[in-house]
Design an enzyme around this catalytic site. Structure first.
Site, PDB file in Angstrom:
ATOM      1  N   CYS A   1      84.166  39.548  45.387  1.00 61.89           N
ATOM      2  CA  CYS A   1      84.538  39.904  43.566  1.00 61.89           C
ATOM      3  C   CYS A   1      83.233  40.432  43.024  1.00 61.89           C
ATOM      4  CB  CYS A   1      85.979  38.688  42.934  1.00 61.89           C
ATOM      5  SG  CYS A   1      86.233  39.494  41.225  1.00 61.89           S
TER       6      CYS A   1
ATOM      7  N   ASP B   1      87.745  42.427  45.047  1.00 65.79           N
ATOM      8  CA  ASP B   1      87.770  43.154  43.740  1.00 65.79           C
ATOM      9  C   ASP B   1      86.713  43.474  42.834  1.00 65.79           C
ATOM     10  OD1 ASP B   1      89.119  43.645  41.306  1.00 65.79           O
ATOM     11  OD2 ASP B   1      89.735  41.801  40.739  1.00 65.79           O
TER      12      ASP B   1
ATOM     13  N   TRP C   1      83.532  46.441  41.137  1.00 61.53           N
ATOM     14  CA  TRP C   1      83.171  47.100  40.475  1.00 61.53           C
ATOM     15  C   TRP C   1      81.494  47.280  40.347  1.00 61.53           C
ATOM     16  CZ3 TRP C   1      84.928  42.398  39.097  1.00 61.53           C
ATOM     17  CH2 TRP C   1      84.184  41.135  38.555  1.00 61.53           C
TER      18      TRP C   1
END
Length: 694
Positions: free
Chosen positions: A646, A691, A693
């Site tokens: 993540c 997860d 970004w």
């Protein structure tokens, strides 16, 4: 139901014939009588069903006190058939959008507007509202003259379609429809830092072609890690000439820009009839009614907002939201969506630069009375509310916004500059990239740097994209906190090349709330809803897990640890939990340190490996720790451990993936191909989850 009536007739005749001991003639009479009775019953049933259908149709056809045509009235508007809507509005092109953050929807609206200017009246359509995907097989035959479908498809997560496009992709996967005759093109939206770049758009394009549809123009691909606006403009440069040539349309007869919405002022409208930030239903922020979702968020009280960093020049907030009584449910690994507000200083600056009274109440209403989208955002509302809650002020303005409003610059040089940087020429695209994108100029910065540029505020609001909800990984577990949701967010703040300070919309909003709370402000409520994620702990708690989460990438793993902590307290056996965490400096931004060390002390967290990148002359990151602990890592993977990542997709996630390949080769005895296949198998089985970004 006709077959049912026939079966009833046969059954009744058999019962009559078998129960009476009479002569052949009497039996025949009884059978005939029974048959007549059953026929009469069936006719009565048919009539009642027709009456119900007629009543249902009449109910669909009633529109606020007057009856309207069942073909051209609300029936077409309310149905899930896009062809019915195209016919009722005389449209030739339908533009579908698979959108998660609003960009694909924005691009779809621009394409629909440009198609109309090129002589092909168009409309946008949300795939989620479609109940008749077989309409695609009939588009060319049902719509008179030229017709086509355009698909703006974003990719979400691990190469998945967006939430609103999932059913459409499932329909395509069935492989059954015959799409011969359908004309189409696709623009795919994605981010090259992700492994499955533009997978959803590529799949739609490929599958449409395989099902017989005709590609009118090549697929476009937009990269949000670069300049997705430039990618879109470049693709459109060739789109309309190709479409016009295909349908035999004179491309020189392009209409000028036409306003999509008309302005109405409401000087005397009562306050209770004015939207004050509700995303959908008037008064929904005050009168809460479940279920709560993207169109009806729950107003959660902000219980806690505290600083996590111990020093330095950055800020990281721990926020707790009260969801008691909301009915919202979450599991560790899910996301929470927050509807932020723009900075009041930016809002006030827009009013100042354009000389507008921001408390003026107004409506923008679609000039197409049959359009499904009546307003660009909830109306009536005030200019201040629209700028605060409904439009995106912080992002770089798109080329279409600046080009359509270029005439509003009274200085010829400024007007020409706007026309140039929004043109499709190579130099124009370069200038836009430099002056807007790389300089990070927001709308306010453009208005400040081009003082003669004074667009009407209502026209500006019509063109600006909607302010979207922001998603955060939930950093708590419902097993410990069933009535609250925790989030962990770093304040986004940076200097631009022009010397301005830009701030993240949501994190700066949360920071303002934190400061208000510290100053004794009354209770603050924020609109939220939960979005479920694929990031999940193994079903069996005994399965070991490896978590790689530097910075705020720790957030979902805090929830994982709390989850298993609760299970352990209940007497359940839990597997090993190994965490690789990284930050800049141990003394400044080692967030949740006390919690993590306590879990190590209790034995729940088997290993905690920390990388403090700036505490020594050479940089140390989580991937370096993975290499150092390669034997331990391979041992866990060999025991069917789940592996989670993540955080940053651009660098960290890629480096972690590369390091994992090396570990498999060095400690698992695999060659490059075998290691790649091993990771691929993990991903397919849901043992390697991300997860991330950018």
């Amino acid at each position: 139901w006709v077959d049912t009536c026939n079966m009833e007739e046969e059954s009744a005749a058999e019962e009559v014939g078998s129960s009476l001991a009479v002569g052949p003639l009497d039996a025949l009479v009884f059978v005939l009588i029974a048959a007549v009775v059953i026929i009469v019953v069936c006719k009565i049933r048919r009539r009642r069903m027709r009456e119900k259908d007629e009543m249902r149709s009449l109910q669909l056809g009633v529109s606020i006190g007057k009856s309207v045509s069942l073909v051209q009235g609300n029936d077409a508007m309310d149905s899930g058939s896009f062809i019915a809507k195209m016919k009722s509005r005389n449209k030739k092109v339908v533009v579908f959008y698979g959108s998660q953050t609003g960009t694909a929807e924005e691009f779809a609206a621009r394409l629909a507007k440009e198609a109309t200017r090129h002589g092909l009246p168009a409309m946008t359509f949300d795939p989620e509202e479609c109940s008749e995907w077989d309409d695609l097989t009939k588009l060319s035959s049902e719509i008179e003259g030229p017709s086509m479908a355009i698909f703006c498809m974003a990719t979400y997560g691990e190469g998945d379609p967006t939430d609103n496009a999932q059913e459409f992709e499932e329909w395509l996967r069935s492989g059954e429809p015959d799409l011969s005759g359908l004309k189409y093109t696709v623009f795919a939206l994605g981010n090259k830092t992700y492994e499955h770049y533009n997978a959803a758009g590529k799949y739609v394009d490929q599958q449409l072609a395989e099902l017989g549809a005709e590609r009118v123009y090549c697929r476009g691909e937009g990269d949000d890690d670069g300049s997705i606006e430039e990618d879109f403009v470049t693709w459109k440069e060739g789109l309309w000439p190709a479409v016009c040539q295909h349908f035999g349309i004179d491309s020189s007869l392009v209409l000028g820009n036409v306003r999509e919405y008309r302005l109405t002022l409401h000087p005397d409208l009562p306050g209770e009839k004015v939207f004050v930030g509700e995303p959908h239903r008037l008064g929904s922020l005050l009168t809460q009614k479940p279920p709560f979702n993207s169109k009806n968020p729950f107003m959660a009280s902000l219980l806690v907002s505290r600083e996590l960093h111990q020093g330095g020049d950055r800020s990281c907030m721990h926020v707790e939201l009260d969801i008691a009584g909301s009915g919202l449910r979450y599991v560790a690994g899910d996301h929470v969506a927050l509807f932020p507000e723009n900075d009041p200083a930016l809002v006030a600056r827009v009013g100042e630069l354009l000389g507008v009274d921001l408390d003026t109440v107004f409506s923008l209403t679609n000039v197409d009375e049959q359009a499904s989208k009546k307003h660009p955002f909830p109306c009536p509302t005030s200019y201040r509310t629209a700028l605060t809650h409904y439009v995106d002020l912080a992002s770089c303005p798109r080329t279409n916004v600046l080009r359509e409003l270029a005439d509003c610059a009274s200085d010829p040089k400024e007007k020409q500059f706007l026309l140039h940087i929004t043109s499709a020429s190579e130099d124009g695209k370069h200038q836009y990239s430099e002056w807007i994108v790389r300089d990070k100029r927001s709308l306010v910065a453009v208005l400040e740097d081009l003082p003669s540029f004074k667009p009407p505020l209502d026209h500006l609001l019509e063109l600006l994209p909607r302010l979207q909800a922001r998603y955060y990984s939930i950093s708590s577990s419902p097993k410990l906190y069933p009535s609250s949701i925790h989030i962990t967010a770093v304040l986004v703040e940076y200097q631009t090349r022009t010397g301005r300070t830009n701030r993240g919309v949501t994190t700066s909003w949360l920071k303002r709330i934190q400061e208000h709370m510290q100053n004794g402000a009354p209770e603050v409520k924020v609109p939220v809803y939960v979005r479920h994620s694929s990031l999940r702990l193994p079903y069996r708690p005994i399965i070991p897990v490896v978590m790689v989460g530097p910075g705020t990438g720790l957030a979902p793993f805090r929830g994982f640890i709390q989850d298993r902590s609760a299970l352990k307290k209940d007497g359940k056996e839990v597997g090993d939990m190994v965490l690789f965490f990284g930050c800049r400096r141990e003394s400044e931004d080692f967030i949740y340190r006390e919690e993590l060390e306590a879990h190590v002390g209790s034995g729940l967290l088997t290993s905690l490996h920390t990388a403090f990148s700036r505490d020594q002359p050479h940089k140390v990151y989580v991937q370096h720790l993975m290499q150092q602990r390669g034997a331990e890592l391979w041992g866990l993977l060999d025991r069917q451990s789940y592996f989670y990542v993540c955080g940053d997709a651009r660098n960290m996630a890629r480096d972690v993936h590369s390091t994992l390949l090396q570990v498999l080769q060095e400690h698992g005895g695999m060659d490059t191909k075998a290691a790649s296949d091993y990771i691929l198998k993990m991903q397919k089985r849901g043992r390697y989850l991300q997860d991330v970004w950018s």
